[in-house]
Write a protein that holds these residues in place. Structure first.
Motif, PDB file in Angstrom:
ATOM      1  N   ASP A 206      -0.984  -9.425  28.341  1.00 54.09           N
ATOM      2  CA  ASP A 206       0.395  -9.266  28.784  1.00 54.09           C
ATOM      3  C   ASP A 206       1.218  -8.531  27.735  1.00 54.09           C
ATOM      4  N   ARG A 207       1.018  -8.859  26.479  1.00 57.66           N
ATOM      5  CA  ARG A 207       1.739  -8.178  25.404  1.00 57.66           C
ATOM      6  C   ARG A 207       1.216  -6.762  25.187  1.00 57.66           C
ATOM      7  N   LEU A 208      -0.057  -6.538  25.484  1.00 53.88           N
ATOM      8  CA  LEU A 208      -0.628  -5.200  25.308  1.00 53.88           C
ATOM      9  C   LEU A 208      -0.044  -4.189  26.278  1.00 53.88           C
ATOM     10  N   THR A 209       0.548  -4.635  27.362  1.00 50.87           N
ATOM     11  CA  THR A 209       1.151  -3.688  28.300  1.00 50.87           C
ATOM     12  C   THR A 209       2.266  -2.882  27.651  1.00 50.87           C
ATOM     13  N   ALA A 210       2.770  -3.360  26.519  1.00 49.85           N
ATOM     14  CA  ALA A 210       3.811  -2.639  25.781  1.00 49.85           C
ATOM     15  C   ALA A 210       3.241  -1.909  24.574  1.00 49.85           C
ATOM     16  N   SER A 211       1.925  -1.763  24.493  1.00 50.62           N
ATOM     17  CA  SER A 211       1.287  -1.117  23.354  1.00 50.62           C
ATOM     18  C   SER A 211       1.705   0.343  23.228  1.00 50.62           C
ATOM     19  N   ALA A 212       1.801   0.811  21.984  1.00 53.65           N
ATOM     20  CA  ALA A 212       2.109   2.221  21.741  1.00 53.65           C
ATOM     21  C   ALA A 212       0.964   3.115  22.174  1.00 53.65           C
ATOM     22  N   ASP A 213      -0.239   2.561  22.263  1.00 55.84           N
ATOM     23  CA  ASP A 213      -1.379   3.335  22.756  1.00 55.84           C
ATOM     24  C   ASP A 213      -1.387   3.244  24.281  1.00 55.84           C
TER      25      ASP A 213
ATOM     26  N   LYS B  51      -3.830  -8.792  35.791  1.00 58.97           N
ATOM     27  CA  LYS B  51      -4.074  -9.181  37.176  1.00 58.97           C
ATOM     28  C   LYS B  51      -5.386  -9.947  37.307  1.00 58.97           C
ATOM     29  N   GLU B  52      -6.387  -9.514  36.579  1.00 59.89           N
ATOM     30  CA  GLU B  52      -7.698 -10.149  36.656  1.00 59.89           C
ATOM     31  C   GLU B  52      -7.713 -11.514  35.973  1.00 59.89           C
TER      32      GLU B  52
END
Length: 292
Positions: free
Chosen positions: A151-158, A170-171
Motif C-alpha cells: 500500500d505504501r509502495l503505491t507512492a514510490s518514486a520508482d 488488490k491481491e
C-alpha cells in the motif's frame, strides 16, 4: 456466451473471470515508465526489488506444497491462487531487479541460479507448517505485513514499484482476508481447533519481529522504498482484531529478529531455505540453459 467447441471457450480471452487462473493476461506494467528516477541509486533499487521478490517467491513455493494437502478442494484452489499471485509478484520484482542491475541476468537466473546465502527474503517465508493452523497463522502474518508495504509502495518514486504495489494491494487484500477467516474459524471453533490455532500463533510469533527491522538499503531508498518499521502499528491493529475475534490470547514470548547476528535481509537463513531451493531449482540446475 455459447461456444461451438470447448476449445473456443478455453481460448477466449474476453471472459477471464470464469477461470481460476485466467487465460489472456494483461501486462500490469503496460504504459509504465521503466526509467530509473535520477535520484534513485540503481544498486539499492535492484537490491530492494530482489528482497521483495525473494519474499514472494519462497512464500509462493511453500504455499504450493499445500496443494492436495488442504482440508477441502476449495482451499486447495484458494491456496494455489494465492501462490500464483505471489509468483506473479516475484516475477515482476525479480525482472525489475535484473533490469536495473543490468548485469546480464534475468528473472530465471535470479530465481534458479543463486545459492541460499544470496537470497534476501525474510525468514518467515522459509518455515514449513506443521498443520493447516500453522499455515494460516503464517499466511496471516505475511499478508498483513506485505499488504501494508505494498500500500505504501503505491507512492514510490520508482514508477515500476508503484505499479507493482497497486496491483499487489488488490491481491494481498484477499490473501489476508482468507487467512484471517480461517484463524477466526479455528480459534473460535472446537476445543481441539482452538488449541491448535493457539499453538500456531505462539509458534509464528518469534518470526514477526524481523519483519519490521529496516536494513540500510530500505533506509537509503527513502523515496522509493518503504521503511518496514512504519507498518508496525497497522500490523498490530489487524493482529489484535483477528486474535480477539478468534478468542485467542496474544502471545508473549518474542525472539528478537537480530538475536543471531543478522536477518534474512542480510543473507542469514534457516536450513529450510537450502531444502526449498534444492526442490525449486533442481530442474533448472540439472538442465542448464534448458527452455520449456
Amino acid at each position: 456466451m455459447s461456444f461451438d467447441a470447448a476449445y473456443e471457450a478455453l481460448t477466449d480471452h474476453d471472459d477471464d473471470a470464469r477461470w481460476a487462473y485466467g487465460t489472456g493476461f494483461a501486462d500490469p506494467l503496460a504504459g509504465v515508465d521503466t526509467a530509473v528516477p535520477q535520484d534513485v541509486d540503481r544498486g539499492d533499487l535492484s537490491a530492494y526489488c530482489l528482497a521483495l521478490g525473494d519474499d514472494a517467491l519462497i512464500m509462493s513455493h511453500r504455499l504450493q506444497q499445500w496443494v492436495t494437502r488442504a482440508p477441502e478442494l476449495e482451499d486447495e484452489l484458494a491456496l494455489a491462487n494465492i501462490a500464483l499471485d505471489l509468483l506473479g509478484q516475484a516475477r515482476l520484482l525479480l525482472s525489475r531487479a535484473a533490469e536495473v542491475e543490468d548485469a546480464g541476468r534475468d528473472e530465471d537466473a535470479l530465481a534458479y541460479l543463486r545459492d541460499a546465502g544470496d537470497f534476501r527474503n525474510v525468514r518467515l517465508v522459509e518455515r514449513a507448517d506443521a498443520d493447516f493452523a500453522h499455515l494460516v497463522a503464517r499466511l496471516l502474518v505475511f499478508s498483513t505485513w506485505r499488504l501494508a508495504l505494498l500500500d505504501r509502495l503505491t507512492a514510490s518514486a520508482d514508477p515500476v514499484l508503484a505499479a507493482i504495489g497497486a496491483k499487489g494491494v488488490k491481491e494481498v487484500t484477499y490473501h489476508r482476508d482468507y487467512a484471517a477467516q480461517w484463524v477466526v474459524r479455528l480459534g473460535d471453533g472446537t476445543e481441539i481447533s482452538h488449541e491448535r490455532m493457539q499453538a500456531a500463533i505462539d509458534a509464528v510469533t518469534p518470526l514477526v519481529a524481523e519483519l519490521f527491522v529496516p536494513d540500510q538499503v530500505e533506509l537509503r531508498l527513502a523515496r522509493a522504498a518503504v521503511d518496514p518499521s512504519t507498518t508496525r502499528p497497522e500490523f498490530d491493529a489487524v493482529w489484535a482484531q483477528v486474535l480477539t475475534a478468534a478468542t485467542l490470547r496474544p502471545p508473549t514470548a518474542v525472539v528478537q529478529a537480530n538475536g543471531d547476528g543478522g536477518t534474512g535481509r542480510d543473507g542469514v537463513h534457516t536450513p529450510a531455505l537450502t531444502e526449498i531451493l534444492a526442490e525449486l531449482q533442481g530442474v533448472a540446475r540439472s538442465l542448464p540453459g534448458g527452455v520449456w
